[in-house]
Write an enzyme that holds these catalytic residues in place. Structure first.
Site, short mmCIF file in Angstrom:
data_model
loop_
_atom_site.label_atom_id
_atom_site.label_comp_id
_atom_site.label_asym_id
_atom_site.label_seq_id
_atom_site.Cartn_x
_atom_site.Cartn_y
_atom_site.Cartn_z
N HIS A 1 0.85 -1.20 0.00
CA HIS A 1 0.00 0.00 0.00
C HIS A 1 0.88 1.24 0.00
O HIS A 1 2.01 1.21 0.47
CB HIS A 1 -0.92 0.03 1.23
CG HIS A 1 -0.18 -0.07 2.53
ND1 HIS A 1 0.22 -1.27 3.05
CD2 HIS A 1 0.25 0.89 3.39
CE1 HIS A 1 0.86 -1.06 4.21
NE2 HIS A 1 0.90 0.26 4.42
N HIS B 1 0.75 5.40 1.15
CA HIS B 1 0.03 6.43 1.92
C HIS B 1 0.06 7.74 1.15
O HIS B 1 1.10 8.13 0.62
CB HIS B 1 0.74 6.70 3.24
CG HIS B 1 0.88 5.52 4.15
ND1 HIS B 1 0.15 5.39 5.31
CD2 HIS B 1 1.69 4.43 4.10
CE1 HIS B 1 0.51 4.27 5.93
NE2 HIS B 1 1.44 3.68 5.22
#
Ligand code: AMP
Ligand code: ZN
Length: 136
Positions: free
Chosen positions: A99, A101
């Site tokens: 992932h 941010h």
């Protein structure tokens, strides 16, 4: 991945404040934001780190960062944003599903990225330059 919290979000087994849902990636608000509007982009396919990203997916991933970064800035009236990708445990990754941010930033906010700046010995920087180029 049965126990992966992000896979559960993808499957709709646990709720998330989704802001984007595409064929390969989704984006949703981080539950413990660095600043409000902090958003995560994750691949729909479970893999831990970028080394495992399928060839060709990087283009859409990169484009989404720009698109969502702009949208987050507008929605939060942020003055800037950080893209942060903790790739691997050593880099601080806690949720082991890849992932990135998007963290909206304000000049008045209370967090800072800090590291001690190292120095190269004589010739070391050029050796590093060549070594990285070899692997491209
Ligand atoms: P990292 O340290 O890069 O692995 O960051 C993982 C991020 O996932 C943290 O910022 C958490 O706040 C966020 N997070 C963990 N669980 C959830 C969840 N259920 N919904 C949204 N964000 C989450
Ligand atoms: Zn997963």
């Amino acid at each position: 991945m049965e126990s992966c919290i992000f896979c559960k979000i993808i499957k709709g087994e646990i709720p998330a404040a989704k802001v984007y849902d595409g064929s390969k990636f989704i984006a949703f608000l981080d539950i413990s934001p660095a600043n409000k509007g902090h958003t995560l982009i994750i691949p729909k396919r479970h893999y831990v780190s970028l080394e495992e990203m399928p060839d060709g997916d990087g283009k859409e991933f990169g484009e989404l960062q720009v698109k969502l970064g702009k949208a987050v800035m507008k929605a939060t009236n942020a003055e800037g944003f950080n893209l942060l990708l903790n790739n691997g445990k050593a880099a601080g990754q806690e949720v082991m599903h890849a992932h990135i941010h998007i963290q909206p930033r304000f000049s008045s906010d209370d967090f800072h990225y800090k590291w001690t700046h190292k120095k190269y010995d004589d010739g070391e920087m050029q050796r590093m330059q060549e070594k990285i180029k070899q692997f491209l």
